[in-house]
Write a protein that holds these residues in place. Sequence first.
Motif, PDB file in Angstrom:
ATOM      1  N   ILE A 269       0.834  -1.211   0.000  1.00 27.42           N
ATOM      2  CA  ILE A 269       0.000   0.000   0.000  1.00 27.42           C
ATOM      3  C   ILE A 269       0.865   1.257   0.000  1.00 27.42           C
ATOM      4  CG2 ILE A 269      -1.691   1.315   1.345  1.00 27.42           C
ATOM      5  CD1 ILE A 269      -2.862  -1.316   2.288  1.00 27.42           C
ATOM      6  N   LEU A 270       1.977   1.225   0.753  1.00 24.00           N
ATOM      7  CA  LEU A 270       2.857   2.403   0.779  1.00 24.00           C
ATOM      8  C   LEU A 270       3.469   2.657  -0.601  1.00 24.00           C
ATOM      9  CD1 LEU A 270       3.945   4.511   2.774  1.00 24.00           C
ATOM     10  CD2 LEU A 270       5.982   3.096   3.042  1.00 24.00           C
ATOM     11  N   ALA A 271       3.920   1.575  -1.268  1.00 24.96           N
ATOM     12  CA  ALA A 271       4.458   1.730  -2.621  1.00 24.96           C
ATOM     13  C   ALA A 271       3.387   2.273  -3.563  1.00 24.96           C
ATOM     14  CB  ALA A 271       4.980   0.384  -3.123  1.00 24.96           C
ATOM     15  N   LEU A 272       2.170   1.789  -3.395  1.00 24.98           N
ATOM     16  CA  LEU A 272       1.050   2.261  -4.229  1.00 24.98           C
ATOM     17  C   LEU A 272       0.810   3.765  -4.025  1.00 24.98           C
ATOM     18  CD1 LEU A 272      -2.275   0.346  -4.637  1.00 24.98           C
ATOM     19  CD2 LEU A 272      -2.338   2.733  -4.004  1.00 24.98           C
ATOM     20  N   ILE A 273       0.805   4.192  -2.775  1.00 28.19           N
ATOM     21  CA  ILE A 273       0.564   5.611  -2.475  1.00 28.19           C
ATOM     22  C   ILE A 273       1.684   6.482  -3.053  1.00 28.19           C
ATOM     23  CG2 ILE A 273       0.448   7.303  -0.592  1.00 28.19           C
ATOM     24  CD1 ILE A 273      -0.857   5.087   1.114  1.00 28.19           C
ATOM     25  N   VAL A 274       2.930   6.060  -2.835  1.00 29.59           N
ATOM     26  CA  VAL A 274       4.067   6.842  -3.333  1.00 29.59           C
ATOM     27  C   VAL A 274       4.064   6.895  -4.861  1.00 29.59           C
ATOM     28  CG1 VAL A 274       6.584   6.922  -3.476  1.00 29.59           C
ATOM     29  CG2 VAL A 274       5.485   6.430  -1.288  1.00 29.59           C
ATOM     30  N   GLY A 275       3.769   5.757  -5.481  1.00 25.33           N
ATOM     31  CA  GLY A 275       3.750   5.716  -6.942  1.00 25.33           C
ATOM     32  C   GLY A 275       2.704   6.624  -7.550  1.00 25.33           C
ATOM     33  N   LEU A 276       1.500   6.571  -7.010  1.00 22.40           N
ATOM     34  CA  LEU A 276       0.450   7.427  -7.579  1.00 22.40           C
ATOM     35  C   LEU A 276       0.704   8.902  -7.253  1.00 22.40           C
ATOM     36  CD1 LEU A 276      -2.028   8.565  -5.481  1.00 22.40           C
ATOM     37  CD2 LEU A 276      -2.376   6.107  -5.275  1.00 22.40           C
ATOM     38  N   GLY A 277       1.256   9.172  -6.067  1.00 29.07           N
ATOM     39  CA  GLY A 277       1.539  10.562  -5.702  1.00 29.07           C
ATOM     40  C   GLY A 277       2.590  11.190  -6.597  1.00 29.07           C
TER      41      GLY A 277
ATOM     42  N   LEU B 227      -0.807   8.666   3.462  1.00 25.97           N
ATOM     43  CA  LEU B 227      -2.154   8.632   2.878  1.00 25.97           C
ATOM     44  C   LEU B 227      -2.900   9.940   3.123  1.00 25.97           C
ATOM     45  CD1 LEU B 227      -4.318   6.965   1.427  1.00 25.97           C
ATOM     46  CD2 LEU B 227      -5.070   6.127   3.661  1.00 25.97           C
ATOM     47  N   VAL B 228      -2.711  10.534   4.289  1.00 26.77           N
ATOM     48  CA  VAL B 228      -3.405  11.786   4.608  1.00 26.77           C
ATOM     49  C   VAL B 228      -3.020  12.876   3.604  1.00 26.77           C
ATOM     50  CG1 VAL B 228      -3.564  13.660   6.287  1.00 26.77           C
ATOM     51  CG2 VAL B 228      -3.658  11.280   7.059  1.00 26.77           C
TER      52      VAL B 228
END
Length: 339
Positions: free
Chosen positions: A68-76, A205-206
């Motif tokens: 999930i962290l990789a997903l958040i960083v990638g999309l950000g 995420l925030v």
Amino acid sequence: MKGRFYFLLSVSIVFLMICIVASLIIGSASITPVEAVRILFSRVSGSLLDVPQSHINIIMNLRLPRTILALIVGLGLSVVGLTYQSVFKNPLADPYIIGVSSGAAFGASVAIALHLDGGYWGIGMINLFAFVGALLVSFTALTISRVNGRIPPTTLLLSGVALGNLLTAGMSLIMFLDHDDMEEIVYWTMGSFVSSSWDKVKFSLVFVSIGVLFLVFYMKELNLMLLGDETASSLGVDVERTKVRIIIISSLVTAACVSVSGIIGFVGLVIPHILRIIAGPDNRRLFFLTLIVGAGFMVFTDTIARYILRPVEIPVGIITALLGGPFFIYLLKRNKGMN
């Protein structure tokens, strides 16, 4: 055209799902896709008595927060890259173009050199210093580049480059004076999700979710700004205010991403470009494709980083650079040919 967009959107979602499942099942412990899905949906699927407890712990406490962290960083990073390329009208713009990465690296280096322990909200001091360093350099670049209430893109870029070089020199000085911590500083700058946790997921995420929700409402304005600032102004866009808002929010998203993962390059550069070639220049459609594919690409590269030389883990920034570098060279040659 809409049919093509929905087709690409569907393919992107499938790609992301495959990357997520692969990230959950690939590792030192062999976990089947069925087990992984059952663990994820255990509240719906019912009892997990036939699933080893170790597998449940690996999925829920190690691989899932990391994925999930990789997903958040990638999309950000991908979404910020898309917005910066439109704001600066520069195909080579990426999330670090105004010195955010150097600010984060310098902040992390200071925390490492001072051996600061503890933290707040479950986030270590290294991550917090990186977050603050990234924000400070962004707002400093914005402040010193403001001229008569306007922020010329060239001045902002040059300010970011100057600040970035200054802080990179500061980080080099820290490593020169503190040989014992050099390895840790260098490793941090390469980017990694090895220390992922649920607290980092919540923290990033925030900021990333707020930033992405904000940026999505500016895609129409970005489309108009691509026609030129004067044309956009004549069509009702407050160009300067829009630029400042987008840059501030993008800086916040980038700072949140880089503080929990280290510096991961090329994601914010290559993903928007690849999708622009495939899907066209409309930022409203590119936004959603970039968000999904960027998330999938980061999860994919992190899985490679964990697997390719197992049990040794490669910093994910090396993998993204190995994949993004050739494309960057292609981009330069393409631009040269067009000129």
